[in-house]
Design a protein around this motif. Sequence first.
Motif, short mmCIF file in Angstrom:
data_model
loop_
_atom_site.label_atom_id
_atom_site.label_comp_id
_atom_site.label_asym_id
_atom_site.label_seq_id
_atom_site.Cartn_x
_atom_site.Cartn_y
_atom_site.Cartn_z
N ALA A 1 0.89 -1.11 0.03
CA ALA A 1 0.04 0.01 -0.01
C ALA A 1 0.90 1.25 -0.14
O ALA A 1 1.94 1.23 0.47
CB ALA A 1 -0.89 0.14 1.08
N PRO A 2 0.23 2.44 -0.37
CA PRO A 2 1.15 3.57 -0.42
C PRO A 2 1.25 3.95 0.88
O PRO A 2 0.51 3.73 1.87
CB PRO A 2 0.31 4.65 -1.22
CG PRO A 2 -1.00 4.03 -1.29
CD PRO A 2 -0.78 2.49 -1.29
N THR A 3 2.39 4.68 1.37
CA THR A 3 2.63 5.33 2.56
C THR A 3 1.72 6.48 2.67
O THR A 3 1.26 7.18 1.80
CB THR A 3 4.27 5.73 2.58
OG1 THR A 3 4.29 6.93 1.80
CG2 THR A 3 5.07 4.54 2.45
N HIS A 4 1.75 6.87 3.75
CA HIS A 4 1.02 8.23 4.27
C HIS A 4 1.62 9.50 3.56
O HIS A 4 0.93 10.16 3.00
CB HIS A 4 1.01 8.57 5.72
CG HIS A 4 0.42 9.89 6.03
ND1 HIS A 4 -0.95 10.10 6.28
CD2 HIS A 4 1.06 10.97 6.54
CE1 HIS A 4 -1.19 11.24 6.69
NE2 HIS A 4 -0.14 11.92 6.69
N ALA A 5 2.93 9.51 3.40
CA ALA A 5 3.80 10.55 2.71
C ALA A 5 3.42 10.42 1.03
O ALA A 5 2.80 11.64 0.28
CB ALA A 5 5.05 10.57 3.02
N GLN A 6 3.23 9.38 0.58
CA GLN A 6 2.77 9.29 -0.82
C GLN A 6 1.33 9.64 -0.81
O GLN A 6 1.10 10.53 -2.02
CB GLN A 6 2.98 8.01 -1.44
CG GLN A 6 4.29 7.43 -1.55
CD GLN A 6 4.47 5.70 -1.71
OE1 GLN A 6 3.85 5.04 -0.93
NE2 GLN A 6 5.50 5.44 -2.54
N LEU B 1 -0.38 12.00 0.82
CA LEU B 1 -0.30 13.44 0.65
C LEU B 1 -0.10 14.08 -0.42
O LEU B 1 -0.89 14.93 -0.82
CB LEU B 1 0.75 13.97 1.93
CG LEU B 1 0.51 13.69 3.29
CD1 LEU B 1 1.52 14.07 4.30
CD2 LEU B 1 -1.03 14.21 3.78
N THR B 2 0.82 13.47 -1.24
CA THR B 2 1.13 14.22 -2.47
C THR B 2 0.02 14.10 -3.45
O THR B 2 -0.57 14.89 -4.20
CB THR B 2 2.48 13.55 -3.04
OG1 THR B 2 3.48 13.69 -2.34
CG2 THR B 2 2.83 14.10 -4.62
N LEU B 3 -0.56 12.76 -3.33
CA LEU B 3 -1.73 12.38 -4.20
C LEU B 3 -2.90 13.14 -4.04
O LEU B 3 -3.68 13.95 -4.72
CB LEU B 3 -1.92 10.97 -4.29
CG LEU B 3 -0.80 10.37 -5.08
CD1 LEU B 3 -1.15 8.83 -4.72
CD2 LEU B 3 -0.55 10.68 -6.28
N VAL B 4 -3.21 13.55 -2.70
CA VAL B 4 -4.64 14.03 -2.22
C VAL B 4 -4.41 15.42 -2.39
O VAL B 4 -5.30 16.16 -2.87
CB VAL B 4 -4.60 13.76 -0.71
CG1 VAL B 4 -5.52 14.62 -0.17
CG2 VAL B 4 -5.11 12.36 -0.43
N VAL C 1 -10.74 11.54 -8.99
CA VAL C 1 -9.31 11.88 -9.28
C VAL C 1 -8.18 11.10 -8.48
O VAL C 1 -7.24 10.70 -8.82
CB VAL C 1 -9.25 13.51 -9.15
CG1 VAL C 1 -7.82 13.89 -9.34
CG2 VAL C 1 -10.12 14.23 -10.13
N LEU C 2 -8.72 11.09 -7.21
CA LEU C 2 -7.32 10.40 -6.41
C LEU C 2 -7.40 8.97 -6.83
O LEU C 2 -6.47 8.40 -6.94
CB LEU C 2 -7.94 10.51 -4.90
CG LEU C 2 -7.16 9.72 -3.82
CD1 LEU C 2 -5.63 10.30 -3.89
CD2 LEU C 2 -7.44 9.98 -2.42
N SER C 3 -8.36 8.26 -7.14
CA SER C 3 -8.46 6.84 -7.66
C SER C 3 -7.89 6.87 -9.03
O SER C 3 -6.78 5.86 -9.09
CB SER C 3 -9.80 6.42 -7.93
OG SER C 3 -10.51 6.71 -8.79
#
Length: 195
Positions: A22-27, A29-32, A111-113
């Motif tokens: 799964a993506p990390t929290h930091a990853q 944040l960039t996408l959100v 968009v996030l998906s």
Amino acid sequence: MSVPVLEAVRARRSWSKVTDAAPTHAQLLTLVSAAGRVADHSSLQPWRLIELRGADRERLGRAINKANGDKGSSTKPLRAPLLIAVVASYRKSDKVPRWEQEAVASGVAHVLSLLLDEAGWGVIWRTGHYTRSKAVAKLHGLDKREELLGWLYVGGKPAKARLGRRKGIDARRHLTRLPADAHSIERIDAAADEV
């Protein structure tokens, strides 16, 4: 239009089965941050997202069963290592109605998906009648001006997944012109049949 964006959208599919990666929290944040750029009348930002990982998914399973009047814990939330709850967080506004604010929250989720899919993650947006239950709302800490729109289930894309492509839509059935009068409707229909 950027060809990579067009191709990414055309290639998007829902991943009902994913791996434990799964993506990390930091990853996230960039996408959100990027997903939050959707059209948003008056910039109300009427949405929020909630990460559910590990034991949080088990707590959600218990809340789902409680909402269904069942004992124990539903295993549905365990289908992916990361769930992202999509919450419409309505703002008081004389200009922006509730439906438009919900559309913004849905737009952010979609968009996030797309961004998650393009980054290599498998995603599916899951809903259910229990999204409107008191038990599930309480678990997510929703207040009276918020509604849960579902969860993005996120995980790794399996290496041996069947990669069937979604059938494209016939855009001519969905993109029309505003008719000037009843006679114009007949001409538009006739022109569409000729194409």
